[in-house]
Write a protein that holds these residues in place. Structure first.
Motif, PDB file in Angstrom:
ATOM      1  N   HIS A 188       0.835  -1.202   0.000  1.00  0.00           N
ATOM      2  CA  HIS A 188       0.000   0.000   0.000  1.00  0.00           C
ATOM      3  C   HIS A 188       0.873   1.257   0.000  1.00  0.00           C
ATOM      4  N   GLU A 189       1.943   1.215   0.797  1.00  0.00           N
ATOM      5  CA  GLU A 189       2.838   2.374   0.854  1.00  0.00           C
ATOM      6  C   GLU A 189       3.561   2.564  -0.479  1.00  0.00           C
ATOM      7  N   ALA A 190       3.929   1.466  -1.123  1.00  0.00           N
ATOM      8  CA  ALA A 190       4.547   1.568  -2.448  1.00  0.00           C
ATOM      9  C   ALA A 190       3.586   2.209  -3.443  1.00  0.00           C
ATOM     10  N   VAL A 191       2.326   1.822  -3.374  1.00  0.00           N
ATOM     11  CA  VAL A 191       1.312   2.434  -4.244  1.00  0.00           C
ATOM     12  C   VAL A 191       1.286   3.944  -4.038  1.00  0.00           C
ATOM     13  N   ARG A 192       1.315   4.367  -2.790  1.00  0.00           N
ATOM     14  CA  ARG A 192       1.254   5.802  -2.492  1.00  0.00           C
ATOM     15  C   ARG A 192       2.460   6.548  -3.045  1.00  0.00           C
ATOM     16  N   GLN A 193       3.608   5.883  -3.070  1.00  0.00           N
ATOM     17  CA  GLN A 193       4.839   6.563  -3.458  1.00  0.00           C
ATOM     18  C   GLN A 193       5.216   6.382  -4.933  1.00  0.00           C
ATOM     19  N   THR A 194       4.420   5.653  -5.673  1.00  0.00           N
ATOM     20  CA  THR A 194       4.694   5.488  -7.097  1.00  0.00           C
ATOM     21  C   THR A 194       4.313   6.766  -7.847  1.00  0.00           C
ATOM     22  N   PRO A 195       5.222   7.343  -8.613  1.00  0.00           N
ATOM     23  CA  PRO A 195       4.887   8.560  -9.373  1.00  0.00           C
ATOM     24  C   PRO A 195       3.687   8.334 -10.285  1.00  0.00           C
ATOM     25  N   LEU A 196       2.868   9.360 -10.408  1.00  0.00           N
ATOM     26  CA  LEU A 196       1.625   9.227 -11.165  1.00  0.00           C
ATOM     27  C   LEU A 196       1.885   8.899 -12.631  1.00  0.00           C
ATOM     28  N   ASP A 197       3.032   9.307 -13.161  1.00  0.00           N
ATOM     29  CA  ASP A 197       3.313   9.056 -14.576  1.00  0.00           C
ATOM     30  C   ASP A 197       3.997   7.714 -14.822  1.00  0.00           C
ATOM     31  N   ARG A 198       4.114   6.876 -13.750  1.00  0.00           N
ATOM     32  CA  ARG A 198       4.760   5.566 -13.911  1.00  0.00           C
ATOM     33  C   ARG A 198       3.848   4.411 -13.492  1.00  0.00           C
TER      34      ARG A 198
END
Length: 257
Positions: A188-198
């Motif tokens: 879940h934390e990885a999802v939050r920190q993934t850049p929107l353009d990636r």
């Protein structure tokens, strides 16, 4: 809302003869494009057949690590020919899988590296499978200049540290129903920190059905529930996230609207 299921398997036997019905169900839930992903010669052929049968279906073909033991010169020649098909948009799914003991590790490494080279030869992006093999997967990708062709971690299930390692290689990150499970907090934390353009979204159907359908057979329509879970994790409007993932996936696969 329009959604692109970036990685699914309607070419799997579970959907045989009912592909049109599953695509129509997906369309009713806003899933307007899908990428059908192969893993061996038979499933690659089926993915391409589906891509030619339906306008908004595309094919991704390659040899899965479980099938690496069967990848020889004849299969390579067929794969190279398949990859020139106009509806084929990437090489995949390729990578390493240490969970299932179906192909020796050395065979997996060789076939993974060979397919990355083929992708470079043809200037196609790659879709990566990694199960219980994150370190070796990363080591191979790190030395493969994957930013030059494009690469996506399919059904990413790592923590933020692994996320950043793959992002630093210039990769995209695709999330499946695993990201909707209540106990996958690191993810879940990885999802939050993934850049929107990636960020990309997928079902990996018929596997990994998302909440609230966990345990059932997955299908492309259910990518809507994956998207909604990602939007909750990111505190985003689902429509905005759907648009971002749709555009990211089209760009990644080189699909022009």
């Amino acid at each position: 809302m329009k959604i692109f299921d970036s990685h699914t398997h309607l070419n799997d036997e579970a959907f045989s003869g009912e592909e049109a019905a599953y695509l129509e169900h997906a369309r009713k839930l806003g899933v307007v494009k899908t990428a059908q992903v192969g893993s061996n010669t038979v499933l690659n052929c089926k993915a391409i057949e589906l891509a030619h049968q339906y306008d908004n279906v595309y094919a991704v073909v390659g040899f899965h690590p479980e099938d690496a033991k069967d990848f020889h010169s004849d299969e390579e020649a067929v794969l190279r020919e398949q990859l020139t098909d106009e509806k084929v948009v990437a090489v995949g799914e390729i990578g390493l899988d240490y969970h299932w003991d179906t192909s020796p590790k050395k065979a997996q490494w060789h076939v993974f590296e060979k397919q990355i080279q083929i992708a470079h030869d043809l200037n196609l992006p790659i879709a990566i499978h990694s199960r219980d093999a994150m370190e070796d997967t990363y080591d191979i990708l790190k030395g493969a200049d994957v930013a030059d062709i494009g690469a996506v971690m399919h059904s990413f299930n790592g923590d933020v540290d692994w996320l950043n390692k793959f992002l630093d290689l210039g990769m995209n990150i695709s999330y499946s129903g695993v990201a909707s499970f209540k106990k996958t907090k690191d993810l879940h934390e990885a999802v939050r920190q993934t850049p929107l353009d990636r960020i990309m979204v997928e079902t990996d159907a018929p596997y990994l059905a998302p909440e609230p359908l966990r345990g059932k057979q997955n299908e492309p329509a259910y990518v809507l529930y994956v998207l909604e879970a990602l939007a909750r994790h990111r505190d985003m409007n689902p429509d905005e996230l759907a648009e971002a993932t749709y555009q990211n996936t089209c760009k990644f696969y080189g699909i022009k609207e």
